[in-house]
Scaffold this active site. Sequence first.
Site, short mmCIF file in Angstrom:
data_model
loop_
_atom_site.label_atom_id
_atom_site.label_comp_id
_atom_site.label_asym_id
_atom_site.label_seq_id
_atom_site.Cartn_x
_atom_site.Cartn_y
_atom_site.Cartn_z
N PHE A 1 -11.29 -6.58 2.03
CA PHE A 1 -9.96 -6.84 2.58
C PHE A 1 -9.13 -5.58 2.44
CE2 PHE A 1 -10.22 -8.03 -1.83
CZ PHE A 1 -9.12 -7.41 -2.40
N PHE B 1 -6.60 -3.73 0.55
CA PHE B 1 -7.48 -2.57 0.50
C PHE B 1 -8.33 -2.69 -0.75
CE2 PHE B 1 -3.74 -1.27 2.88
CZ PHE B 1 -4.33 -0.83 4.06
#
Length: 162
Positions: A74, A76
Amino acid sequence: MHLHKYEKIWLLFGGGVLVLFLLILSVNSFAMGMTPPSHMEMIDPTKVDQTPPFDNPGLKQVGDNEYELVMTAFIFGYTPNEIEIPAGAKVTFKVTSKDVVHGFAIPGTNVNMMITPGYISTLTHTFSDPGEYLILCNEYCGIGHQVMATRIVVKGKEGEES
Ligand code: CUA
């Protein structure tokens, strides 16, 4: 049709190289099994957290020093964040994305996948040597792309220095 001698040689050379390349490609893919990583399993990217096995990501032992590692990517980062496995572990990664396209590469190994939302990427790797392995994103995914990483710690056998 008349062909010049040099033209014939050049044509033969070109045709020969083409056949040689196709042969190398065929041996690689059919005899040595070098095919692209599988992207055939699909998932609803908006329901990753509710879809098994991604509702409970992590390491699962499936055999004698064999593991399945379910991970989500995802912005980050990755879940789970840090993973510990014993040396010699054969790990099958199952990774999907919750948002955009991410990368999943472990430098120094052959692990390098593109994590595309909607698809489950699978790859198996055996970690023979103890040490720390970096997992990093190598597909530009936004403002925090450069910090998107996690690591796998491969522990030495009991009583051995790692
Ligand atoms: Cu995720 Cu770059």
